[in-house]
Scaffold this motif. Structure first.
Motif, short mmCIF file in Angstrom:
data_model
loop_
_atom_site.label_atom_id
_atom_site.label_comp_id
_atom_site.label_asym_id
_atom_site.label_seq_id
_atom_site.Cartn_x
_atom_site.Cartn_y
_atom_site.Cartn_z
N TYR A 81 36.19 36.07 41.36
CA TYR A 81 37.94 36.86 41.59
C TYR A 81 38.55 37.07 40.98
N ASN A 82 38.09 36.81 39.99
CA ASN A 82 39.18 37.04 38.73
C ASN A 82 38.82 38.63 38.56
N GLN A 83 37.55 39.16 38.72
CA GLN A 83 37.30 40.26 38.84
C GLN A 83 38.50 41.11 39.63
N CYS A 84 38.35 40.13 40.97
CA CYS A 84 38.58 41.88 41.70
C CYS A 84 40.40 41.18 41.95
N ASP A 85 40.56 40.50 41.25
CA ASP A 85 42.05 40.49 40.58
C ASP A 85 42.45 42.01 40.02
N ALA A 86 41.76 41.86 38.77
CA ALA A 86 41.99 42.75 37.85
C ALA A 86 41.56 44.04 38.09
N ILE A 87 40.88 44.18 39.27
CA ILE A 87 40.71 46.07 39.99
C ILE A 87 41.54 45.94 40.70
N LEU A 88 42.16 44.73 41.51
CA LEU A 88 43.25 45.84 42.27
C LEU A 88 44.35 46.21 40.93
N LYS A 89 44.96 45.57 40.44
CA LYS A 89 45.87 46.08 39.46
C LYS A 89 45.53 47.43 38.51
N ALA A 90 44.20 47.70 38.96
CA ALA A 90 43.60 48.89 37.40
C ALA A 90 43.64 50.65 38.98
N LYS A 108 31.91 43.95 37.72
CA LYS A 108 30.50 45.01 38.01
C LYS A 108 30.22 43.30 39.28
N GLU A 109 30.01 42.88 38.40
CA GLU A 109 29.92 41.81 39.65
C GLU A 109 30.62 41.35 41.01
N ALA A 110 32.12 41.53 40.63
CA ALA A 110 32.62 41.71 41.77
C ALA A 110 32.42 42.94 42.91
N LEU A 137 39.50 50.83 48.71
CA LEU A 137 39.00 49.56 48.28
C LEU A 137 39.86 48.24 48.30
N ARG A 138 41.14 48.99 48.17
CA ARG A 138 42.20 47.81 48.15
C ARG A 138 42.11 46.67 48.99
N ASN A 139 41.85 47.51 50.39
CA ASN A 139 41.19 46.26 51.37
C ASN A 139 40.49 45.39 51.07
N LYS A 140 40.24 45.97 50.70
CA LYS A 140 38.29 45.05 50.65
C LYS A 140 38.24 43.89 49.71
N PHE A 141 38.81 44.34 48.72
CA PHE A 141 38.84 43.53 47.18
C PHE A 141 40.14 42.56 47.67
N SER A 142 40.79 42.85 47.96
CA SER A 142 41.75 42.12 48.54
C SER A 142 41.60 40.88 50.04
N THR A 143 40.59 41.47 50.70
CA THR A 143 40.36 40.68 51.57
C THR A 143 39.14 39.29 50.94
N ILE A 145 39.78 38.43 47.81
CA ILE A 145 40.47 37.57 47.03
C ILE A 145 41.24 36.50 48.01
N SER A 146 41.94 36.55 49.70
CA SER A 146 42.43 35.74 50.28
C SER A 146 40.92 34.75 50.88
N THR A 147 39.30 35.17 50.80
CA THR A 147 38.31 34.67 51.14
C THR A 147 37.77 33.49 50.46
N VAL A 148 37.78 33.61 49.22
CA VAL A 148 37.48 33.09 47.37
C VAL A 148 38.76 31.65 48.05
N LEU A 149 39.76 32.28 47.99
CA LEU A 149 40.81 31.66 48.13
C LEU A 149 41.29 30.59 49.29
N GLN A 150 40.70 31.12 50.61
CA GLN A 150 40.56 29.53 51.85
C GLN A 150 39.70 29.04 51.00
N ASP A 151 38.31 29.56 51.12
CA ASP A 151 37.21 28.34 50.53
C ASP A 151 37.79 27.83 49.76
N THR A 152 38.33 27.70 48.49
CA THR A 152 39.01 26.72 47.62
C THR A 152 40.01 25.15 48.99
#
Length: 221
Positions: A81-90, A108-110, A137-143, A145-152
């Motif tokens: 989750y954190n790496q996806c957020d970092a990718i979107l910011k960079a 790499k993990e994300a 890539l923005r769409n895929k990593f945003s999705t 993050i949304s998936t992880v948040l929904q699972d939570t």
């Protein structure tokens, strides 16, 4: 011919009466503002105590609480989750395929979870198609993050007892997640109450001051 006058002559609007060189002062509105602040804070505190900061009226975990639960998870569980957020910011700052590759390699993990194999994906990314790939890539990593948040949210809801309005561990939820849920509740209710009290107090105090000034000016007309 002479004329007699039964009273003193007056000319135009009269000035306020002066006593010992001082004009008569209007009463201060500050005490009324303080009183309104106190009453408003009390009312706001009561209203805040009735707000559920964890789950909405429809039984869905709130975004704020879900994000806080994620932040309380062990590092390994929230790494993707954190790496996806970092990718979107960079990702927007990557102006070449090489820079984009570096962003994915650093996370790499994300990148591998979302793309399968990030290196394979990047093999045919060029200067010409870089913009299109960044958008994808923005769409895929945003999705993700949304998936992880929904699972939570789903796991929070699974632990929420509607009757007692407390959290109880569900069999489908790991202990690490339940611990994060319990830890995230600490102090949150108090913050909500304090927030509502502060907002209500300020609004009511301001209204009290304005109302007193209007009332005082009306009586002085």
């Amino acid at each position: 011919m002479t004329y007699s006058y039964t009273g003193p002559l007056t000319y135009g609007q009269q000035q306020p009466t002066i006593y010992d060189g001082m004009a008569k002062k209007e009463p201060s509105s500050i005490p009324f503002g303080i009183g309104g602040l106190v009453l408003g804070a009390a009312a706001g505190g009561i209203a805040g105590s009735k707000v559920n900061p964890y789950v909405s009226k429809t039984g869905i975990a709130t975004d704020t609480f879900s994000s806080k639960v994620l932040s309380k998870l062990p590092e390994a569980d929230k790494k993707v989750y954190n790496q996806c957020d970092a990718i979107l910011k960079a990702i927007n700052k990557a102006s070449t395929p090489e820079e984009l590759q570096a962003v994915l390699t650093t996370n790499k993990e994300a990148a591998d979870k979302v793309l399968g194999n990030a290196n394979d994906f990047m093999q045919n990314v060029t200067e010409e198609n870089l913009a299109a790939n960044k958008k994808t890539l923005r769409n895929k990593f945003s999705t993700e993050i949304s998936t992880v948040l929904q699972d939570t949210k789903n796991q929070i809801q699974a632990c929420w007892n509607k009757e007692s309005k407390t959290f109880e561990k569900a069999d489908s939820v790991k202990q690490e997640m339940f611990d994060a849920i319990k830890n995230s509740t600490k102090g949150l209710k108090g913050k909500i109450i304090a927030k509502y009290a502060a907002i209500s107090g300020l609004v009511t105090g301001a209204v009290a001051i304005v109302a007193h000034k209007l009332f005082a000016n009306k009586n002085n007309v």
